[in-house]
Design a protein around this motif. Structure first.
Motif, PDB file in Angstrom:
ATOM      1  N   ALA A  87      15.894  -2.555 -12.776  1.00 25.90           N
ATOM      2  CA  ALA A  87      15.321  -3.331 -11.543  1.00 25.90           C
ATOM      3  C   ALA A  87      16.577  -4.810 -10.489  1.00 25.90           C
ATOM      4  N   LEU A  88      16.633  -4.696  -9.733  1.00 24.93           N
ATOM      5  CA  LEU A  88      16.950  -5.748  -8.771  1.00 24.93           C
ATOM      6  C   LEU A  88      17.752  -6.838  -9.900  1.00 24.93           C
ATOM      7  N   GLY A  89      18.681  -6.828  -9.288  1.00 22.76           N
ATOM      8  CA  GLY A  89      19.594  -7.878 -10.477  1.00 22.76           C
ATOM      9  C   GLY A  89      20.537  -7.271 -11.406  1.00 22.76           C
ATOM     10  N   THR A  90      20.540  -6.109 -11.316  1.00 22.62           N
ATOM     11  CA  THR A  90      20.821  -5.632 -12.084  1.00 22.62           C
ATOM     12  C   THR A  90      22.882  -5.232 -12.604  1.00 22.62           C
ATOM     13  N   ILE A  91      23.228  -5.133 -10.799  1.00 22.18           N
ATOM     14  CA  ILE A  91      24.235  -4.808 -10.327  1.00 22.18           C
ATOM     15  C   ILE A  91      25.134  -6.228 -10.748  1.00 22.18           C
ATOM     16  N   ASN A  92      24.605  -7.192 -10.423  1.00 22.41           N
ATOM     17  CA  ASN A  92      25.694  -8.523 -10.785  1.00 22.41           C
ATOM     18  C   ASN A  92      25.123  -8.061 -12.694  1.00 22.41           C
ATOM     19  N   HIS A  93      24.622  -8.041 -13.150  1.00 26.36           N
ATOM     20  CA  HIS A  93      24.093  -8.649 -14.306  1.00 26.36           C
ATOM     21  C   HIS A  93      25.277  -7.639 -15.160  1.00 26.36           C
ATOM     22  N   THR A  94      24.846  -6.274 -14.709  1.00 27.09           N
ATOM     23  CA  THR A  94      25.995  -5.326 -15.588  1.00 27.09           C
ATOM     24  C   THR A  94      27.561  -5.347 -14.870  1.00 27.09           C
ATOM     25  N   ALA A  95      28.037  -6.208 -14.075  1.00 25.96           N
ATOM     26  CA  ALA A  95      29.157  -6.334 -13.717  1.00 25.96           C
ATOM     27  C   ALA A  95      29.744  -7.433 -14.771  1.00 25.96           C
ATOM     28  N   LEU A  96      28.737  -8.436 -14.449  1.00 23.74           N
ATOM     29  CA  LEU A  96      29.633  -9.792 -15.481  1.00 23.74           C
ATOM     30  C   LEU A  96      29.664  -9.179 -17.077  1.00 23.74           C
ATOM     31  N   THR A  97      28.861  -8.305 -17.705  1.00 32.46           N
ATOM     32  CA  THR A  97      29.389  -8.372 -18.353  1.00 32.46           C
ATOM     33  C   THR A  97      30.232  -7.430 -19.175  1.00 32.46           C
ATOM     34  N   ALA A 120      16.023  -0.821  -5.051  1.00 35.03           N
ATOM     35  CA  ALA A 120      17.025  -0.820  -6.053  1.00 35.03           C
ATOM     36  C   ALA A 120      17.644   0.282  -7.164  1.00 35.03           C
ATOM     37  N   GLU A 121      16.261   0.224  -7.417  1.00 31.42           N
ATOM     38  CA  GLU A 121      16.598   1.564  -9.032  1.00 31.42           C
ATOM     39  C   GLU A 121      17.340   2.707  -8.516  1.00 31.42           C
ATOM     40  N   ARG A 122      17.151   3.689  -7.115  1.00 32.69           N
ATOM     41  CA  ARG A 122      17.874   4.181  -6.690  1.00 32.69           C
ATOM     42  C   ARG A 122      19.711   4.208  -5.763  1.00 32.69           C
ATOM     43  N   THR A 123      19.880   2.476  -5.945  1.00 32.15           N
ATOM     44  CA  THR A 123      20.604   2.424  -5.593  1.00 32.15           C
ATOM     45  C   THR A 123      22.035   1.540  -6.070  1.00 32.15           C
ATOM     46  N   SER A 124      21.251   1.247  -7.426  1.00 35.14           N
ATOM     47  CA  SER A 124      21.796   0.240  -8.067  1.00 35.14           C
ATOM     48  C   SER A 124      23.301   0.851  -9.057  1.00 35.14           C
ATOM     49  N   PRO A 125      22.749   2.164  -9.526  1.00 30.62           N
ATOM     50  CA  PRO A 125      23.528   2.546 -10.122  1.00 30.62           C
ATOM     51  C   PRO A 125      25.339   3.457 -10.123  1.00 30.62           C
ATOM     52  N   ALA A 126      25.372   4.292  -8.674  1.00 30.02           N
ATOM     53  CA  ALA A 126      26.287   3.507  -8.432  1.00 30.02           C
ATOM     54  C   ALA A 126      27.016   2.956  -7.374  1.00 30.02           C
ATOM     55  N   ALA A 127      26.692   1.692  -7.403  1.00 32.47           N
ATOM     56  CA  ALA A 127      26.889   0.599  -7.073  1.00 32.47           C
ATOM     57  C   ALA A 127      27.123   0.047  -8.153  1.00 32.47           C
ATOM     58  N   ILE A 128      26.679   0.005  -9.167  1.00 36.21           N
ATOM     59  CA  ILE A 128      27.683  -0.246 -11.031  1.00 36.21           C
ATOM     60  C   ILE A 128      28.860   0.050 -10.903  1.00 36.21           C
ATOM     61  N   GLU A 129      28.707   1.239 -10.747  1.00 35.10           N
ATOM     62  CA  GLU A 129      29.956   2.750 -10.855  1.00 35.10           C
ATOM     63  C   GLU A 129      31.184   1.908 -10.242  1.00 35.10           C
ATOM     64  N   GLN A 130      30.409   1.895  -9.087  1.00 36.26           N
ATOM     65  CA  GLN A 130      31.737   1.913  -7.789  1.00 36.26           C
ATOM     66  C   GLN A 130      32.638  -0.365  -8.160  1.00 36.26           C
ATOM     67  N   LEU A 131      31.304  -0.813  -8.890  1.00 40.06           N
ATOM     68  CA  LEU A 131      31.808  -2.323  -9.100  1.00 40.06           C
ATOM     69  C   LEU A 131      32.817  -2.237 -10.181  1.00 40.06           C
ATOM     70  N   THR A 132      32.592  -1.618 -11.162  1.00 38.23           N
ATOM     71  CA  THR A 132      32.756  -1.942 -12.486  1.00 38.23           C
ATOM     72  C   THR A 132      33.999  -0.779 -12.799  1.00 38.23           C
ATOM     73  N   GLY A 133      34.571   0.137 -11.622  1.00 40.80           N
ATOM     74  CA  GLY A 133      34.471   1.829 -12.718  1.00 40.80           C
ATOM     75  C   GLY A 133      34.192   2.189 -14.365  1.00 40.80           C
ATOM     76  N   LEU A 134      33.166   1.846 -13.572  1.00 38.71           N
ATOM     77  CA  LEU A 134      33.008   2.857 -15.332  1.00 38.71           C
ATOM     78  C   LEU A 134      32.048   3.702 -15.071  1.00 38.71           C
ATOM     79  N   PRO A 135      31.048   5.100 -15.938  1.00 36.28           N
ATOM     80  CA  PRO A 135      30.194   5.261 -15.636  1.00 36.28           C
ATOM     81  C   PRO A 135      29.155   5.332 -16.441  1.00 36.28           C
ATOM     82  N   VAL A 136      27.338   5.750 -15.082  1.00 35.20           N
ATOM     83  CA  VAL A 136      26.948   5.499 -15.753  1.00 35.20           C
ATOM     84  C   VAL A 136      26.432   6.612 -16.633  1.00 35.20           C
ATOM     85  N   LEU A 137      25.931   6.405 -17.668  1.00 37.82           N
ATOM     86  CA  LEU A 137      25.779   8.222 -19.031  1.00 37.82           C
ATOM     87  C   LEU A 137      24.610   8.465 -18.569  1.00 37.82           C
ATOM     88  N   GLY A 138      23.625   7.574 -18.647  1.00 33.38           N
ATOM     89  CA  GLY A 138      22.068   7.892 -18.573  1.00 33.38           C
ATOM     90  C   GLY A 138      21.913   7.280 -17.288  1.00 33.38           C
TER      91      GLY A 138
END
Length: 251
Positions: free
Chosen positions: A149-159, A185-203
């Protein structure tokens, strides 16, 4: 290679138990000798017959490792709080020696162990000792479980950034509970997380209404873990990290 991994979340209630159990069962179905462990569980009631079933029992039921529950979950506390706070309210302290001894015993019984932490990576276990310290003491890389859900980009990057800042290797991210009809938000967050963290979303594990923790029913999560390729991607990332390479794009 059979992995040992510390599985943390971006918060409590994000799906760590579901992902850990499904991944363990999937890896066992793929021929890996995997054990499971929930070192510290809070928010479980004590009865005259012992502790009521909780996340640790779900891990044991789904993974079918056959290990004693006192090894799978050596520390249980009644208050649904951070371990250090729950222990203080109970007039005790988390026995880290017991936790680490149980982990070492499980490592003699299995080629690898999946460890499910409590809450997020900064959750305190004792004063000045948190989940990140436990992962370091076990010398394990992390898998991060996040919500869609919305907010996961921030939470995931911080973690991810905190974990890396304290010297932990992060294998990647699994997003749990993806709705059948994801919103923007759900459709776009995985790619944004990968770009921000440099880590793969594995699933991105779909939401499954058939999951029943009390009955030990994983729904279709084990089948998804294999069919989606997520279990194999976790294996591949672990192998790369174990060989000294953290980026599969640039081994």
């Amino acid at each position: 290679m059979t992995p040992s991994i510390f599985i943390t979340g971006t918060d409590t209630g994000v799906g760590k138990t579901i992902v850990t159990a499904a991944l363990a069962r999937a890896l066992r179905d793929l021929g890996r000798d995997i054990g499971v462990m929930k070192p510290i569980q809070t928010g479980v009631a004590r009865t005259s017959e012992g502790w009521e079933p909780g996340d640790a029992e779900y891990l044991a039921a789904v993974s079918s490792t056959g290990d004693p529950m006192d090894l799978i979950c050596p520390v249980r506390l009644e208050a649904p709080l951070a371990p250090s706070v729950a222990a203080e309210l109970a007039g005790t302290a988390v026995d880290l020696d017991r936790v680490l001894a149980s982990y070492r015993k499980l490592r003699t019984r299995h080629a690898g162990v999946l460890i499910e932490g409590a809450g997020g990576i900064t959750v305190p276990i004792q004063k000045d000792y948190g989940m990140a310290d436990l992962a370091r003491a076990m010398d394990l890389p992390l898998l991060i479980v996040a919500r869609p859900a919305l907010g996961t980009i921030n939470h995931t990057a911080l973690t991810a950034h905190y974990a890396q800042a304290v010297g932990l290797t992060v294998l990647g991210i699994v997003i749990a509970g993806m709705p059948a009809e994801p919103g923007l938000a759900e459709r776009t967050s995985p790619a944004a997380i990968e770009q921000l963290t440099g880590l793969p979303v594995l699933g991105c594990m779909p939401f499954d209404s058939n999951i029943d923790v009390e009955r030990g029913d994983p729904g279709e999560t084990v089948e998804w873990m294999i069919a989606s390729g997520t279990a194999q991607r976790v294996l591949d990332r672990f192998s790369l990290a174990a060989s000294g390479h953290s980026n599969p794009e640039n081994p």
